[in-house]
Design a protein around this motif. Structure first.
Motif, short mmCIF file in Angstrom:
data_model
loop_
_atom_site.label_atom_id
_atom_site.label_comp_id
_atom_site.label_asym_id
_atom_site.label_seq_id
_atom_site.Cartn_x
_atom_site.Cartn_y
_atom_site.Cartn_z
N UNK A 273 0.82 -1.21 0.00
CA UNK A 273 0.00 0.00 0.00
C UNK A 273 0.86 1.26 0.00
N UNK A 274 2.02 1.20 0.65
CA UNK A 274 2.93 2.35 0.63
C UNK A 274 3.40 2.65 -0.78
N UNK A 275 3.81 1.62 -1.51
CA UNK A 275 4.29 1.81 -2.87
C UNK A 275 3.18 2.27 -3.80
N UNK A 276 2.02 1.63 -3.70
CA UNK A 276 0.88 2.03 -4.54
C UNK A 276 0.38 3.43 -4.16
N UNK A 277 0.38 3.70 -2.86
CA UNK A 277 -0.07 5.01 -2.41
C UNK A 277 0.79 6.13 -2.93
N UNK A 278 2.12 5.90 -2.97
CA UNK A 278 3.01 6.91 -3.51
C UNK A 278 2.75 7.20 -4.98
N UNK A 279 2.45 6.14 -5.74
CA UNK A 279 2.17 6.34 -7.17
C UNK A 279 0.82 7.01 -7.38
N UNK A 280 -0.15 6.69 -6.55
CA UNK A 280 -1.49 7.27 -6.71
C UNK A 280 -1.53 8.76 -6.39
N UNK A 281 -0.58 9.23 -5.59
CA UNK A 281 -0.56 10.66 -5.29
C UNK A 281 -0.40 11.46 -6.58
N UNK A 282 0.44 10.94 -7.49
CA UNK A 282 0.62 11.62 -8.77
C UNK A 282 -0.64 11.62 -9.62
N UNK A 283 -1.47 10.59 -9.46
CA UNK A 283 -2.72 10.50 -10.23
C UNK A 283 -3.81 11.36 -9.60
N UNK A 284 -3.95 11.26 -8.29
CA UNK A 284 -5.02 11.99 -7.60
C UNK A 284 -4.69 13.47 -7.41
N UNK A 285 -3.41 13.78 -7.28
CA UNK A 285 -3.00 15.10 -6.86
C UNK A 285 -2.87 15.13 -5.34
N UNK A 286 -2.01 15.99 -4.84
CA UNK A 286 -1.73 16.01 -3.40
C UNK A 286 -2.97 16.32 -2.58
N UNK A 287 -3.76 17.30 -2.99
CA UNK A 287 -4.93 17.70 -2.21
C UNK A 287 -5.93 16.55 -2.08
N UNK A 288 -6.25 15.89 -3.20
CA UNK A 288 -7.20 14.79 -3.14
C UNK A 288 -6.63 13.61 -2.35
N UNK A 289 -5.32 13.35 -2.51
CA UNK A 289 -4.70 12.22 -1.82
C UNK A 289 -4.75 12.40 -0.31
N UNK A 290 -4.51 13.62 0.17
CA UNK A 290 -4.55 13.89 1.61
C UNK A 290 -5.91 13.48 2.18
N UNK A 327 -4.47 1.23 4.69
CA UNK A 327 -4.64 2.68 4.87
C UNK A 327 -3.45 3.28 5.61
N UNK A 328 -2.90 2.54 6.57
CA UNK A 328 -1.75 3.05 7.30
C UNK A 328 -0.53 3.17 6.38
N UNK A 329 -0.37 2.22 5.46
CA UNK A 329 0.72 2.32 4.50
C UNK A 329 0.59 3.53 3.60
N UNK A 330 -0.62 3.78 3.13
CA UNK A 330 -0.85 4.94 2.25
C UNK A 330 -0.62 6.25 3.00
N UNK A 331 -1.14 6.35 4.22
CA UNK A 331 -0.95 7.57 5.00
C UNK A 331 0.53 7.79 5.33
N UNK A 332 1.24 6.70 5.66
CA UNK A 332 2.68 6.81 5.95
C UNK A 332 3.44 7.33 4.74
N UNK A 333 3.14 6.80 3.57
CA UNK A 333 3.81 7.25 2.35
C UNK A 333 3.59 8.74 2.12
N UNK A 334 2.36 9.19 2.33
CA UNK A 334 2.03 10.60 2.17
C UNK A 334 2.79 11.46 3.17
N UNK A 335 2.81 11.04 4.44
CA UNK A 335 3.48 11.82 5.48
C UNK A 335 4.99 11.92 5.23
N UNK A 336 5.62 10.80 4.90
CA UNK A 336 7.06 10.82 4.66
C UNK A 336 7.41 11.64 3.43
#
Length: 431
Positions: A273-290, A327-336
């Motif tokens: 989820x961390x790896x996928x979450x990092x890639x999805x930020x580029x698709x969603x945009x930072x605001x939507x990803x948060x 969800x914790x993996x995705x949030x961690x990727x965003x925070x880091x």
């Protein structure tokens, strides 16, 4: 060529983050299982966790890294210096089995924890300087994945290695992993591996006071909004994850099944989820990803709360574990990733250290408060309170999302434009 270079750097930084995550997890989260077998009391095991305290003072450990320049490429030199000291500690702690010697084992663990925490500062400061801004969210996701993998290796694999090969074997493996990651650094420095010219760069050697460094961090666009999000986004879901093992044991699941579900399955899902979450930020945009990632975390926590409250059974408990880990993996990727974004290139060590200390303080405080709630309200009451806290964090994220995303876009835009009249941070390693 640039893409291959960035991929190589991401792999190197990911490996080093993994090498630094394993020892702390092994000594402070894996070793208590062995300690209990050798008669350590619950109080002794609890006090042993104080060896993690250096992480709270990372903002102070960042001061010498920021200010004491060890020649050209000083961040690499700091990594090599601290890494050498860490290898010495691995050798010292591996010489004799210390499991029955409380004080020496605590002292060695505290020293290792301090060096690992200290090394994290120049490592991630170097990631800010060597990677372009467009790669830093991905770097955050890789770091998050490395921590989840570190939990699997340190909390499971190293215990099996110790049981089969003896006390010294895990420290030899951890030392070898550190050497593999450190050896390419001098070569990369000589080849002048570097990132694009920094935004609003300051000449190397510009001296400011420590307080001025911190004030300068908060003067960045949206830095104050980001700080509030940094303090509130992770602690509630992190506390829930911490109490998930005892919760499952109290629900009647055997210890081996709990270890497999939370340690192996949960860690693997969190890493992916961390790896996928990092890639999805580029698709969603930072605001939507948060907003999306925190909403997913809230839904996962609500699912766990309802499962425990209504006693839905093991299948729903497993589903809740997977959802919480993802969800914790995705949030961690965003925070880091955003932590790297808000680290100024000429103040990488101090900015990163300050943010890390703020993050750790709330991450450590939340489980203490959750434990008090558990004793008074039981698991359903504790989880409900954590849901309420995460809901407040989500509302805050909704309010500040555009400011944080706008600041990130400004950094990316400034990097794409050449900076005139400044000295590049790439003088790190250049004549």
């Amino acid at each position: 060529m640039t893409r291959a270079r960035n991929a190589s750097l991401q792999l190197l930084f990911g490996w080093l983050n993994l090498a630094l995550a394993v020892p702390g997890i092994y000594l402070m989260f894996g070793m208590p299982l062995v300690m209990r077998q050798y008669g350590w009391s619950g109080t002794e095991i609890g006090l042993f966790q104080l060896a993690a305290l250096p992480a709270v003072f990372k903002f102070l450990l960042a001061v010498p890294v920021q200010r004491l320049r060890l020649g050209k490429g000083h961040l690499v030199h700091w990594l090599l210096l601290l890494g050498t000291a860490l290898l010495v500690l691995y050798w010292l702690i591996g010489r004799h089995n210390l499991i029955e010697q409380r004080l020496p084992l605590f002292a060695m663990t505290l020293a290792i924890s301090t060096l690992v925490t200290w090394m994290d500062i120049p490592l991630n400061a170097l990631a800010v300087q060597w990677l372009p801004r467009s790669e830093q969210l991905r770097a955050g996701s890789i770091r998050s994945a490395a921590l989840f993998l570190g939990a699997i290796v340190g909390g499971g694999a190293m215990l099996l290695v110790q049981a089969r090969l003896g006390w010294r074997a895990p420290f030899l493996i951890m030392g070898a992993a550190l050497l593999i990651g450190a050896l390419p650094l001098p070569l990369l420095l000589r080849k002048r591996t570097a990132a694009p010219v920094p935004e609003r760069a300051m000449p190397v050697g510009t001296a400011t006071s420590l307080v001025a460094d911190w004030v300068g961090f908060f003067d960045q666009p949206a830095a104050r909004q980001w700080t509030w999000l940094l303090l509130s986004a992770f602690p509630f879901i992190g506390a829930a994850w911490l109490y998930l093992k005892p919760l499952m044991l109290d629900q009647g699941l055997p210890m081996q099944q709990v270890a497999w579900l939370v340690g192996i399955l949960g860690g693997s899902v969190g890493a992916l989820a961390s790896l996928l979450g990092g890639r999805l930020i580029g698709v969603l945009g930072t605001a939507r990803a948060i907003v999306a990632y925190l909403l997913a975390a809230l839904l996962a926590l609500v699912l766990l709360t309802v499962t425990v409250w209504v006693q839905l059974g093991v299948a729903w408990l497993i589903a809740s574990t997977v959802a919480l880990a993802a969800s914790m993996g995705a949030v961690s990727a965003l925070m880091f990733g955003l932590t790297l974004f808000f680290s100024r290139r000429q103040r990488t060590a101090s900015d990163y250290g300050l943010q890390s200390s703020l993050f750790v303080i709330t991450r450590l405080a939340a489980p203490v408060a959750a434990g008090l709630l558990l004793d008074r309200l039981g698991y359903p009451g504790m989880l409900a309170c954590l849901c309420a806290g995460l809901l407040l964090a989500l509302l805050l994220a909704w309010r500040v999302r555009q400011s944080i995303a706008g600041s990130a876009e400004m950094l990316l835009a400034s990097e794409r434009q050449p900076v005139v009249g400044t000295v590049s941070i790439l003088s790190e390693g250049k004549p």
